[in-house]
Design an enzyme around this catalytic site. Structure first.
Site, short mmCIF file in Angstrom:
data_model
loop_
_atom_site.label_atom_id
_atom_site.label_comp_id
_atom_site.label_asym_id
_atom_site.label_seq_id
_atom_site.Cartn_x
_atom_site.Cartn_y
_atom_site.Cartn_z
N HIS A 374 0.79 -1.23 0.00
CA HIS A 374 0.00 0.00 0.00
C HIS A 374 0.82 1.27 0.00
O HIS A 374 0.24 2.36 0.08
CB HIS A 374 -0.92 0.05 1.22
CG HIS A 374 -2.01 -0.96 1.20
ND1 HIS A 374 -3.28 -0.69 0.71
CD2 HIS A 374 -2.03 -2.25 1.58
CE1 HIS A 374 -4.02 -1.77 0.83
NE2 HIS A 374 -3.29 -2.73 1.35
N LYS A 565 -8.47 14.01 4.95
CA LYS A 565 -7.61 12.84 4.91
C LYS A 565 -6.62 13.00 6.07
O LYS A 565 -6.59 14.04 6.71
CB LYS A 565 -6.85 12.75 3.59
CG LYS A 565 -6.18 14.07 3.16
CD LYS A 565 -5.46 13.95 1.84
CE LYS A 565 -6.39 13.99 0.63
NZ LYS A 565 -6.22 12.95 -0.32
N ARG A 566 -5.81 11.94 6.34
CA ARG A 566 -4.78 12.09 7.36
C ARG A 566 -3.89 13.29 7.02
O ARG A 566 -3.70 13.60 5.84
CB ARG A 566 -3.93 10.81 7.43
CG ARG A 566 -4.63 9.66 8.11
CD ARG A 566 -4.97 9.97 9.54
NE ARG A 566 -3.79 9.94 10.37
CZ ARG A 566 -3.60 9.06 11.36
NH1 ARG A 566 -4.53 8.16 11.65
NH2 ARG A 566 -2.51 9.10 12.08
N LYS A 571 0.88 14.63 1.55
CA LYS A 571 -0.47 14.96 1.07
C LYS A 571 -0.64 16.47 0.86
O LYS A 571 -1.58 16.92 0.25
CB LYS A 571 -1.52 14.41 2.03
CG LYS A 571 -1.53 12.87 2.12
CD LYS A 571 -2.56 12.38 3.13
CE LYS A 571 -2.47 10.89 3.42
NZ LYS A 571 -3.06 10.05 2.35
N THR A 673 -8.31 6.94 -1.87
CA THR A 673 -9.67 6.41 -2.03
C THR A 673 -10.68 7.52 -1.78
O THR A 673 -11.79 7.50 -2.31
CB THR A 673 -9.93 5.25 -1.06
OG1 THR A 673 -9.40 5.60 0.23
CG2 THR A 673 -9.27 3.97 -1.54
N LYS A 677 -14.40 8.79 -3.55
CA LYS A 677 -15.65 9.11 -2.86
C LYS A 677 -16.16 10.49 -3.29
O LYS A 677 -17.37 10.69 -3.49
CB LYS A 677 -15.45 9.06 -1.34
CG LYS A 677 -15.11 7.66 -0.84
CD LYS A 677 -14.56 7.66 0.59
CE LYS A 677 -13.80 6.36 0.86
NZ LYS A 677 -13.03 6.42 2.12
C1 C3B Z 1 -2.96 4.01 2.27
C2 C3B Z 1 -2.30 4.78 1.12
O1 C3B Z 1 -1.62 5.88 1.60
C3 C3B Z 1 -3.37 5.23 0.16
O2 C3B Z 1 -2.81 5.85 -0.96
C4 C3B Z 1 -4.21 4.04 -0.29
O3 C3B Z 1 -5.32 4.48 -1.05
C5 C3B Z 1 -4.72 3.26 0.90
O4 C3B Z 1 -3.65 2.89 1.76
C6 C3B Z 1 -5.44 1.97 0.51
O5 C3B Z 1 -4.67 1.23 -0.38
N1 C3B Z 1 -2.03 3.53 3.32
C7 C3B Z 1 -2.45 3.60 4.62
O6 C3B Z 1 -3.55 4.10 4.88
N2 C3B Z 1 -1.68 3.11 5.63
C8 C3B Z 1 -0.50 2.53 5.35
N3 C3B Z 1 0.24 2.05 6.34
C9 C3B Z 1 -0.05 2.42 4.03
C10 C3B Z 1 -0.86 2.94 3.01
#
Ligand code: C3B
Length: 839
Positions: A374, A565-566, A571, A673, A677
């Protein structure tokens, strides 16, 4: 896929079963019955929470009928099953989703209204199980919804954290963390299954012994043993009878009370072991994409993985399946490297506990696992020091050494003795201290490895996992992420759902590709009018939430520009805030400036130990404070930070967005994601060529997407030729002014030290290249503002975005996993009543 055959009708002639019936009268009766017999209350004394519980149990009864039938069919048929191993499941509130998937939202709403209750208020009472950090955990939840909706036998395995992701408060502009006591009032959605508890060993040593056949085997003598208790939650599919299981494990001491210690008069000693064992599943680590080499975290990972694999073995034995068929019975997916220890654990179980030989055990193991990566961020790649690893999992380290030795032999066979390559591929990192590399273990132990968007998978193969790609290219594939339209459109945006359904029927909810059919209405004035009206109502709703939670009044007719988002440097929430400052300065310099009014909305949590991310939150709030109270600015610009972003709080947000901010540095966001949405709900995206943005842009059309910024290649090239962020600052007066204001204390009551770390970082290193992307971003935002003034054009773009998002349903993603990786088929479930044909 069939429509569900729900039992019974409220004919008045025949009385429905109170536990399964779905007529309004039956639901009311069942609800009052549960209020009395489960909550022990009558209406005069009942709180809103009692009513929520009564309704939750009413809905749960209807789930259980399907859940029990599903389990019966899977057991009877010995169905091939997906086991999704994930340290995080960010499920969000269950009640609303279950009403949608059962197809009884309207009946329940009517039943509540007739009882003088407001369904919305009851839904708001549910504490969300925040058992995840962000994208990765929420993806797991969307996938469980799609797996059930596609009737795929599935077990989700994870950890029942007593405290999930912290609740976020904002105090004086800073993030403050508060413990998430989600279980405080009980959890009506789970059922404990202590009869299926398993023991998990930790520490100690190993020794060789001779088995009954006189052959040497290894025995592990642990230092401590912890019990794993499974808690099951039913996961119902959309308008099917399939209800799969999410099985989360809680750690307990084997003997919760040590009577020997108690008799010695040591009361605290007697409960010691209980306390330390239960610590294991106490709390979710709140780090998103940074690993922390903490022992407890490795203990959590091993704990749930061992529980899960032992549980699978138990299921096989009960179904009388030989262990040689493990990989035929189960397809096990590793959600990132958090569960990667499963590779060594399955080997240990097969070798030591079931006395299988190495070769067959290894073949089974490799055929069993698939690994999803991921992230490419180096700080997220898990590696455990050998010292820690061997003290906790001595037997697993031996097994990993053996796997590594055999693997590197194959590498030598294929590539000759290329020590550099061997060092890079080894499961043990020996560069600077010795570490076990979990991603390497996952790659070697799996038959498929996938990234989560096209660009991400490509970069994995070209960079992070290049050596593995060269060694076994056939293992690599891409599966672009998706999100479930049930929660993210139907539940979150009922008005849009009704409009779409009134035009094209409701098949799109199960087959999102069908939503394409609204394209014919994209330029229809009547349809556009309704589309705009719905967006406006959704914005009014969010304006009320913002006023309630932050005290800031915003104009629903302004452009809602949202980044949720986080909080993370990659980001680039701080790039967005530079735009806010730029707009502010433009208005200040020209008070009569006719600009498109905007409301900038931010939300998201920062990891508690991530200082710069927390400073970015403080900066957003500081800029907000100055902008929002400036009379020169008025309604032309507002900046708001909505506290405590989570699944529940996010649901009204996506439907209210005009503009979705997806502005990560190219090459850094694996997929995203949230981008999906937003676009599904008719927001236009301003974004970089990163993650799934690229595929979203291809799907909706370049003319319906606001693109800006460096590409991944540009980023690499700029880095190579020497990136000097300060030059952009010196050469761009607007940018210079914004940065100087931050540095000079303009937003911090004259305090020049507050934002200094951030300013220095941007001017000297700027690891995420905000300075380089600033002007293109500002120019692109200018285009957004222009386009927004052309109402018809904007509406057409908005409609086309929704219409062309079919690909981004998690149903599509899950179909791909099923075909390419899991090789698993649907197993439809009929209710017993349907089979016999009587009520
Ligand atoms: C996240 C990624 O940062 C996103 O780009 C991705 O859409 C999602 O996973 C789902 O695949 N991510 C996360 O939330 N936590 C992690 N440790 C690694 C990736």
């Amino acid at each position: 896929i069939q429509e569900p055959q729900l039992q019974g009708q409220d004919t008045g002639m025949q009385c429905e079963d109170d536990r399964t019936g779905i007529g309004v009268e039956t639901l009311k009766r069942a609800f009052l019955d549960n209020l009395f017999y489960v909550q022990g209350k009558f209406p005069a004394l009942a709180t809103k929470h009692d009513y929520y519980m009564a309704l939750a149990y009413t809905v749960r009864d209807r789930l259980l009928q399907r859940w029990v039938n599903t389990a019966a069919i899977y057991t009877q048929e010995g169905s091939r099953t997906v086991a999704y191993l994930s340290a995080e499941f960010l499920m969000g509130p269950h009640l609303g989703n279950n009403l949608i998937n059962l197809g009884i939202y309207n009946q329940v709403q009517q039943a509540m209204t007739e009882l003088k209750l407001d369904l919305k208020e009851l839904l708001a009472k549910e504490e969300e199980p925040g058992l995840g950090n962000g994208g990765l955990g929420r993806l797991a939840a969307c996938y469980l919804d799609s797996l059930a909706s596609l009737e795929i036998p599935t077990l989700g395995y994870g950890i029942r954290y007593e405290f999930g992701i912290f609740d976020q408060l904002i105090r004086n502009g800073w993030q403050v963390e508060k413990t998430d006591k989600w279980l405080r009032y009980g959890n009506p959605w789970e059922i404990a299954r202590p009869e299926w508890a398993v023991s998990v060993k930790f520490g100690g040593r190993t020794e060789a012994h001779k088995n009954a056949q006189g052959r040497y085997r290894v025995r592990w003598i642990p230092h401590k043993v912890v019990l794993g208790i499974p808690y099951d939650t039913p996961i119902l599919g959309y308008k099917v009878n399939t209800a799969n299981t999410l099985r989360l494990w809680k750690a307990e001491a084997p003997e919760s009370f040590d009577f020997e210690a108690f008799n010695r008069g040591n009361y605290y000693g007697a409960v010691d072991q209980k306390v330390t064992s239960e610590n294991l599943t106490k709390v979710l680590y709140p780090n998103d994409e940074t690993y922390e080499g903490k022992q407890l975290r490795l203990e959590q990972q091993y704990f749930f993985v061992s529980c899960a694999l032992q549980d699978m073995l138990r299921i096989m034995l009960r179904q009388k399946l030989p262990l040689e068929q493990f990989h035929e019975k189960f397809a096990v997916q590793l959600n990132d490297t958090h569960p990667a220890i499963a590779v060594a654990e399955l080997m240990r179980l097969l070798l030591d506990e079931h006395e299988m030989d190495w070769e067959p055990a290894w073949e089974i193991t490799q055929k069993t696992f698939g690994y999803t990566n991921h992230t490419l961020l180096p700080e997220a790649l898990e590696k455990w020091s050998l010292k820690l690893f061997s003290s906790l999992l001595p037997r697993h380290l031996e097994i990993i050494y053996e796997i590594n030795w055999r693997f590197l032999e194959q590498v030598r066979h294929k590539f000759g003795t290329d020590e550099g390559r061997i060092g890079r591929l080894s499961l043990i990192d020996e560069n600077d201290g010795k570490f076990v590399r979990m991603a390497h273990l996952a790659c070697v132990g799996s038959h498929k490895i996938n990234g989560v968007a096209a660009l991400h998978s490509e970069l994995l193969q070209k960079t992070t996992l290049l050596d593995f790609y060269e060694f076994f290219p056939e293992k690599f594939t891409n599966i672009t992420n998706g999100v479930t339209p049930r929660r993210w459109i139907v539940l979150s945006n009922p008005k849009l759902t009704n409009l779409i359904t009134s035009c094209i029927g409701d098949n799109w909810i199960k087959h999102l590709e069908d939503v394409q059919r609204i394209e014919t209405y994209a330029e229809d004035p009547g349809f556009q009018q309704e589309w705009q009206q719905i967006k406006r109502e959704n914005k009014v709703n969010v304006a009320e939430i913002l006023l309630d939670r932050t005290g800031v009044k915003v104009d629903p007719d302004s452009l809602f520009d949202i980044q949720v988002k986080r909080i993370h440097q990659y980001k680039r929430q701080h790039l967005n805030i530079l735009h806010a400052i730029t707009l502010y300065n433009q208005i200040k310099q020209n008070p009569n400036l006719d600009i498109t009014p905007r409301t900038l909305i931010f939300a998201g949590k920062a990891a508690p130990g991530y200082y710069i991310a927390k400073l970015i939150i403080k900066l957003i709030n500081s800029v907000a404070e100055v902008v929002n109270k400036d009379r020169d600015i008025g309604d032309r610009l507002k900046v708001v930070f909505l506290p405590d972003y989570n699944v529940k709080n996010s649901q009204p947000i996506y439907p209210a967005a005009d503009l979705s901010e997806q502005i990560s540095t190219a090459g850094k966001e694996a997929s995203g994601t949230g981008n999906m949405k937003f676009a599904m709900n008719g927001a236009l995206t301003i974004g970089t060529l990163d993650g799934a943005n690229i595929e979203i842009r291809n799907a909706v059309g370049a003319e319906n997407f606001f693109l800006f910024g460096l590409t991944t290649e540009d980023v690499g090239a700029l880095r190579l030729t020497g990136y000097r962020p300060r030059e952009y600052y010196e050469q761009n007066p607007q940018l210079k002014q914004a940065i100087d204001q931050i540095a000079s204390g303009y937003f911090s009551h004259g305090d020049r030290s507050l934002f200094k770390p951030l300013v220095d970082l941007l001017l000297d290193k700027d690891p995420f290249m905000l300075m380089a992307d600033y002007q293109p971003y500002i120019d692109c935002q200018q285009q957004v503002s222009q386009t927004y003034r052309d109402r018809d054009r904007w509406l057409q773009m908005s409609i086309l975005n929704t219409a062309r998002m079919g690909k981004f349903s998690s149903d599509r993603a899950i179909r791909e996993y099923c075909q390419q990786i899991w090789k698993v088929q649907p197993v439809p479930v009929q209710l017993a009543a349907e089979k016999t044909g009587d009520g």
